[in-house]
Enzyme design. Structure first.
Site, PDB file in Angstrom:
ATOM      1  CE  LYS A 102      -4.058   1.817   3.033  1.00 33.96           C
ATOM      2  NZ  LYS A 102      -5.011   1.741   3.885  1.00 33.96           N
ATOM      3  CB  SER A 177      -7.404   3.839   3.282  1.00 36.28           C
ATOM      4  OG  SER A 177      -7.093   2.880   3.430  1.00 36.28           O
ATOM      5  CB  SER A 201      -8.282   0.358   5.811  1.00 35.97           C
ATOM      6  OG  SER A 201      -8.925   2.013   5.871  1.00 35.97           O
TER       7      SER A 201
END
Ligand SMILES: *[C@@H]1O[C@H](CO)[C@@H](O)[C@H](O)[C@H]1NC(C)=O
Ligand SMILES: *[C@@H]1O[C@H](CO)[C@@H](O)[C@H](O)[C@H]1NC(C)=O
Ligand SMILES: *[C@@H]1O[C@H](CO)[C@@H](O)[C@H](O)[C@H]1NC(C)=O
Ligand SMILES: *[C@@H]1O[C@H](CO)[C@@H](O)[C@H](O)[C@H]1NC(C)=O
Ligand SMILES: *[C@@H]1O[C@H](CO)[C@@H](O)[C@H](O)[C@H]1NC(C)=O
Ligand SMILES: *[C@@H]1O[C@H](CO)[C@@H](O)[C@H](O)[C@H]1NC(C)=O
Ligand SMILES: *[C@@H]1O[C@H](CO)[C@@H](O)[C@H](O)[C@H]1NC(C)=O
Ligand SMILES: *[C@@H]1O[C@H](CO)[C@@H](O)[C@H](O)[C@H]1NC(C)=O
Ligand SMILES: *[C@@H]1O[C@H](CO)[C@@H](O)[C@H](O)[C@H]1NC(C)=O
Length: 554
Positions: A102, A177, A201
């Site tokens: 990420k 997210s 997330s």
């Protein structure tokens, strides 16, 4: 040990036996299947890396999951091939395993952007400790995945990376997210990937992409060198297509151990240090387990968005019962996520100081704003309609810090302590092994929605409890979702029970076999002979009109 899991892994593959031109099939590849291909000389590390790069280059337009590729990935693969030829059969647990991070994990060789245009050139001079540990274990970082900008919502749209699309339903978001990671892992753009979780997330993308993830107990994995939101709530963890890969990834990520730059790592009990979550995976059983079903974490109003989740959960509960688990209804009104979020969320107090500290570090190079205010005065960011109080420059300086409004921060912290105790009471009074509930009361929201509604992550986030998320089913197929939309369930445990939670997930994986490849991702992509890692351009043209860039705070 590598071979012990071979049969299990192969029998789980939803695809027919590989029909690629080389000796390695990246589709649904696992750590074990990749190592098997390398060990038997069927493939080289360069070919493994090239096969994922080829897929990303050809197929990324389906999801827009990737922000950047690592220009060094092929040279690292060549080094590992040399190591494989010269060694005596031993290598690290993630040797030649292509992963995606990420884009809020610091990497010294690629910018770390948080998906934010103002941070496009932000260049950490050091890897985050967890990234250094992954590299040491042999993982090859293919690149960085899109996320909801600065990890502040769950729609996975960002000013730098554009909107990431759900690989199972082209009309929907991938959760978030960590939605770029979720979409990329589901599409076999890497073997597994990393996420972060401040409220939902790591769990929302697992749920929305038919994957497994682990949000570990607060303190298990050092969060140093990762773009922060909240000292109380932030956590790092892996997202993968199999429980085995979550277990191996977690073992490596947790091996950072005590880190003075994240004082929560001092909380890890002596007996938990160095746990190998992979080696005990098969030791669990569903028989005799007591699982608390959290009634308050459902939405029983009948609707096309809620019904598939309620049906999948009913079937899951029936299967768990049949396998010998006892399901205990937990009816306390305490378990109301909207109420908990409204009263106890700590982000609004903690964000500004954590983010300022991240941006001000002397070790952060490249062009970048040096405070959150500077970031938001540059207008290079995305605005979500339900803008958060703590990123609104008209409000933050007076309200959003831990010393301003000291009284209310202290009250919130007291409330979090109360909630943590009440959760422990629920476990003890009912003799529970874990709590179970749907990750989201409705299927993941469509692109253009104002927020990722219906998620139930706040309980674990505030109490620092571990959660393993598992896939439990799909909604019915539609024109945009040929396999249906994935549905996930959280298994929440007491602190430091990751081993038990992963054992439960492993039993579930063998029993239910829910994993499916997205239809378009079944494509066999010819492997290119690269001379250099290609570059990738995120599609910013697909940002929904509802999220204008750069108008926050007036
Ligand atoms: C992606 O690009 C390929 C050609 O490279 C095209 O066939 C395909 O339709 C595109 N897919 C999407 C979803 O845009
Ligand atoms: C052989 O294995 C040992 C123990 O794992 C290691 O220390 C050594 O460096 C290896 N030798 C080579 C040539 O890789
Ligand atoms: C732990 O670290 C946080 C963030 O760096 C800091 O605010 C806090 O004061 C530290 N706590 C202790 C007890 O040192
Ligand atoms: C429950 O679902 C209904 C129907 O989709 C929706 O209108 C309502 O807002 C949901 N309730 C909550 C608390 O999310
Ligand atoms: C899904 O399809 C089944 C069988 O066709 C049908 O019985 C069921 O009502 C559908 N469920 C939803 C939520 O539409
Ligand atoms: C949960 O909390 C919300 C917000 O405080 C409230 O509106 C709602 O009625 C509660 N739900 C239940 C089932 O009590
Ligand atoms: C926190 O808020 C207080 C009260 O408004 C203010 O005086 C202080 O400067 C703020 N601190 C930071 C670090 O922003
Ligand atoms: C926490 O619990 C204590 C003791 O029961 C109570 O006095 C206090 O009001 C509670 N605080 C919050 C914020 O819930
Ligand atoms: C920021 O807060 C101010 C003051 O409450 C408000 O007027 C403004 O609309 C907010 N901005 C956004 C984008 O929400």
């Amino acid at each position: 040990m590598m071979y012990a899991f071979k049969t299990i892994v192969l029998s789980l593959l939803p695809l027919a036996v590989a029909t690629t031109s080389n000796g390695f099939d990246p589709r649904e590849a696992t750590i074990a299947s990749t190592h098997h291909s390398l060990d038997t000389g069927l493939t080289t590390c360069r070919e493994v890396v090239s096969s994922f790069l080829s897929r990303i280059e050809r197929l990324n337009n389906h999801t827009n999951a990737i922000i950047s590729l690592n220009p060094h990935a092929l040279s690292i693969a060549d080094q590992q091939d040399a190591q494989l030829r010269s060694n005596n059969g031993s290598y690290g647990p993630l040797f030649c395993i292509p992963i995606l991070l990420k884009d809020n994990y610091d990497t010294a060789d690629i910018p770390t952007t948080g998906g934010n245009l103002a941070l496009a050139q932000s260049q950490p001079s050091k890897d985050a400790p967890v990234v250094a540990t992954l590299k040491k274990a042999g993982a090859i970082i293919l690149g960085k995945a899109n996320l909801h900008e600065l990890a502040l919502e769950g729609l996975s749209v960002s000013s730098l990376g554009g909107q990431t699309i759900n690989p199972y339903d082209s009309s929907r978001t991938p959760g978030g997210s960590s939605g770029g990671t979720g979409a990329a892992v589901a599409s076999s753009f890497c073997v597994w990937g990393t996420g972060t979780d401040t409220v939902n997330s790591l769990r929302s993308p697992a749920s929305a992409n038919n994957l497994y993830s682990c949000r570990p107990t607060r303190g298990l994995i050092s969060r140093a060198g990762v773009v922060p939101i909240s000292y109380t709530q932030d956590a790092l963890g892996p997202i993968a297509r199999s429980v085995e890969d979550v277990a191996t990834a977690l073992t490596v990520m947790a091996s950072v151990g005590f880190d003075a730059d994240d004082n929560t790592t001092a909380l890890v009990p002596a007996g938990t240090y160095g746990t190998n979550y992979m080696s005990s995976l098969t030791k669990g059983s569903l028989k005799g387990l007591r699982l608390g079903l959290v009634e308050g974490f459902f939405n029983k109003t009948t609707s096309p968005e809620n019904d598939p989740v309620n049906n999948a959960m009913a079937q899951t509960v029936a299967k768990l019962r049949k396998a010998g688990a006892t399901i205990v209804p937990i009816t306390s009104s305490l378990y109301n996520s909207s109420a908990i979020l409204a009263s106890l969320d700590t982000q609004r107090f903690e964000y500004r100081e954590s983010m300022d500290a991240y941006l001000e570090r002397p070790s952060l190079g490249g062009q970048h704003p040096s405070t959150l205010n500077e970031l938001y005065s540059g207008h290079d960011y995305l605005v979500i309609p339900s803008q958060y109080e703590y990123v609104n420059t008209s409000l933050v300086s007076s309200t959003a810090n831990t010393t301003g409004r000291q009284g209310s921060y202290a009250t919130v912290k007291q409330g979090v302590a109360n909630l943590t105790l009440a959760l422990a009471e629920t476990f003890t009074a009912n003799g529970l092994d874990a709590l179970i509930y749907p990750e989201q009361t409705n299927i993941v929201v469509r692109v253009g929605s104002p927020s990722q509604s219906g998620r139930q992550g706040i309980l674990a986030a505030l109490t620092g409890s571990p959660v393993v998320t598992i896939p439990v089913g799909f909604s019915n197929a539609t024109a945009t979702a040929p396999e249906g939309v994935p549905i996930g369930m959280e298994i929440l445990g007491r602190p430091w029970t990751e081993e038990k939670l992963l054992q439960i997930a492993y039993q579930w994986q063998s029993l239910a076999r829910v994993r499916k490849t997205p239809s378009w991702a079944k494509e066999v992509v010819p492997v290119k002979s690269y001379t250099a890692v290609p570059s990738i351009t995120p599609n910013r043209g697909n940002i929904p009109a509802a999220y204008p860039v750069g108008t926050l705070g007036g």
